[in-house]
Design an enzyme around this catalytic site. Structure first.
Site, mmCIF file in Angstrom:
data_model
loop_
_atom_site.group_PDB
_atom_site.id
_atom_site.type_symbol
_atom_site.label_atom_id
_atom_site.label_comp_id
_atom_site.label_asym_id
_atom_site.label_seq_id
_atom_site.Cartn_x
_atom_site.Cartn_y
_atom_site.Cartn_z
ATOM 1 N N LYS A 79 0.882 -1.225 0.063
ATOM 2 C CA LYS A 79 0.019 0.006 0.019
ATOM 3 C C LYS A 79 0.966 1.392 -0.032
ATOM 4 C CE LYS A 79 -0.813 0.446 4.990
ATOM 5 N NZ LYS A 79 -0.043 1.470 5.417
ATOM 6 N N ASP A 80 2.030 1.144 0.407
ATOM 7 C CA ASP A 80 2.931 2.238 0.156
ATOM 8 C C ASP A 80 3.572 2.537 -1.128
ATOM 9 O OD1 ASP A 80 2.472 2.874 2.988
ATOM 10 O OD2 ASP A 80 4.255 1.914 3.479
ATOM 11 N N ARG A 127 -8.454 8.099 4.223
ATOM 12 C CA ARG A 127 -9.516 6.984 3.925
ATOM 13 C C ARG A 127 -10.156 6.695 5.077
ATOM 14 N NH1 ARG A 127 -9.030 2.048 4.897
ATOM 15 N NH2 ARG A 127 -6.700 2.212 5.451
ATOM 16 N N ARG A 128 -9.343 6.310 6.171
ATOM 17 C CA ARG A 128 -9.884 5.729 7.343
ATOM 18 C C ARG A 128 -10.664 6.839 8.101
ATOM 19 N NH1 ARG A 128 -4.074 3.030 9.130
ATOM 20 N NH2 ARG A 128 -4.246 1.165 8.390
ATOM 21 N N ARG A 145 1.006 10.645 13.651
ATOM 22 C CA ARG A 145 1.912 9.781 12.988
ATOM 23 C C ARG A 145 2.824 9.053 14.076
ATOM 24 N NH1 ARG A 145 5.675 12.182 8.916
ATOM 25 N NH2 ARG A 145 6.071 9.778 8.743
ATOM 26 N N ARG A 151 1.795 5.010 18.163
ATOM 27 C CA ARG A 151 0.351 5.241 17.864
ATOM 28 C C ARG A 151 -0.301 4.277 18.958
ATOM 29 N NH1 ARG A 151 -0.872 5.908 11.561
ATOM 30 N NH2 ARG A 151 0.952 6.642 11.235
ATOM 31 N N CYS A 256 -2.308 8.476 -1.361
ATOM 32 C CA CYS A 256 -2.751 8.286 0.111
ATOM 33 C C CYS A 256 -3.595 9.393 0.537
ATOM 34 C CB CYS A 256 -1.574 7.861 0.898
ATOM 35 S SG CYS A 256 -0.286 9.141 1.365
#
Length: 327
Positions: A79-80, A127-128, A145, A151, A256
């Protein structure tokens, strides 16, 4: 053959997933493998990821090191990885995908529906954020971040890690965070998950849960040990699924910073792809599904492009800033 150098980001998660795949490759090929951590812009720069140049901030340095011969294979979280191809490089293998879902890690074991009105949820992903707000408009989204442990430390009462790097002294100040289930699994932190968010609530990022093993094009030759080893860990169904997801993303020309979710899976003789595009505040969204019986990378690519075209024709470009809508 000589020692094979495997490049990766230096985070705990990146090193963990790279070690797992390196062990597989070296066992198959019978070669000695050395893991080479590479510092990327995404590890150095501060501020919201969506304003740092998107997904490519984690991939560019690894790709440069691969092209100049510093490493033989680069391990990326798929995804990156930007969707645009790089001359001289190719995806030598895409191993079996881990859990593609997003996971809610909250205080007091609360599920998404049980969080109090106005609860604070941390995520760095538009997106989230958009899909959380679509499900619960009352939530307060906090941009965060940092690595996984940092996190998780923002949520009080979660199983802790004594090696956490504190960020700006912010510890235990949020009701929940949302992280990729695959990443939590790869570093043994699934004990922090309160709820796995199913696709009807939150579609993942294209490629989420999958790894990409990128190499120089000349090294995928199946007459070579490295090429044979990469071929052995490649999973056809995973490659089909992520090819469809990334083709959709590429046609939308969304990175992203765009609230786009997509998930494909093969079932029997069909490949299914579902996608959602949301406004940043979650008040409006488009969700579509499509399937194909073309179980090849070409068929998967066409599926992604056709579904993207349906999104654009339906006005998805008005919901999100999609460069592809201008075409």
């Amino acid at each position: 053959m000589a020692s094979v150098k495997i490049g990766t980001r230096g985070s705990k998660l990146a090193l963990s997933q790279t070690q797992q795949i390196t062990d597989q490759l070296s066992a198959i090929g019978g070669f000695v493998a050395e893991i080479i951590p590479v510092k990327t812009d995404g590890d150095v720069l501060t501020g919201p990821l969506s304003q740092m140049g998107g997904t490519g901030v984690f991939a560019a340095a690894l790709r440069d090191t691969l092209l100049n011969g510093g490493v033989d294979v680069a391990v990326h979280s798929l995804k990156d990885l930007p969707t645009a191809a790089v001359p001289g490089l190719m995806l030598g293998a895409i191993p079996v995908r881990a859990d593609a879902r997003d996971a809610l890690c909250s205080r007091d074991g609360l599920k998404l529906a049980e969080l109090p009105v106005g609860a604070t949820i941390g995520t760095g992903s538009p997106r989230r954020a958009a899909q959380l707000l679509a499900a619960r408009p009352d939530l307060v989204i906090v941009d965060i971040r940092g690595n996984v442990d940092t996190r998780l430390a923002r949520v009080p009462g979660l199983p802790g890690n004594p090696d956490v790097e504190w960020v700006d002294g912010k510890v235990g100040d949020l009701d929940a965070v949302v992280l990729a289930a695959s990443g939590l699994g790869r570093i043994g932190r699934l004990d922090t998950v309160t709820e796995f968010l199913e696709s009807d609530v939150m579609l993942p990022a294209p490629g989420q849960g999958a790894l990409a093993l990128e190499c120089r094009s000349a090294d995928v030759d199946l007459t070579g040990v490295l090429g044979q080893s990469l071929n052995a860990v490649d999973d056809h169904d995973t490659r089909l699924a992520v090819t469809a997801e990334r083709a959709l993303l590429a046609r939308l020309e969304a990175g992203c910073s765009a609230p786009v979710g997509a998930l494909a899976h093969r079932k029997g003789s069909m490949l299914y792809l579902e996608t959602v595009v949301s406004s940043l505040d979650g008040t409006r969204s488009m969700r579509l599904k499509k399937a194909t019986d073309g179980l090849t990378t070409v068929g998967a690519t066409i599926l992604g492009i056709e579904l993207a075209e349906e999104l654009l024709a339906g006005g998805a470009g008005d919901l999100a800033d999609l460069a592809g809508s201008a075409k």
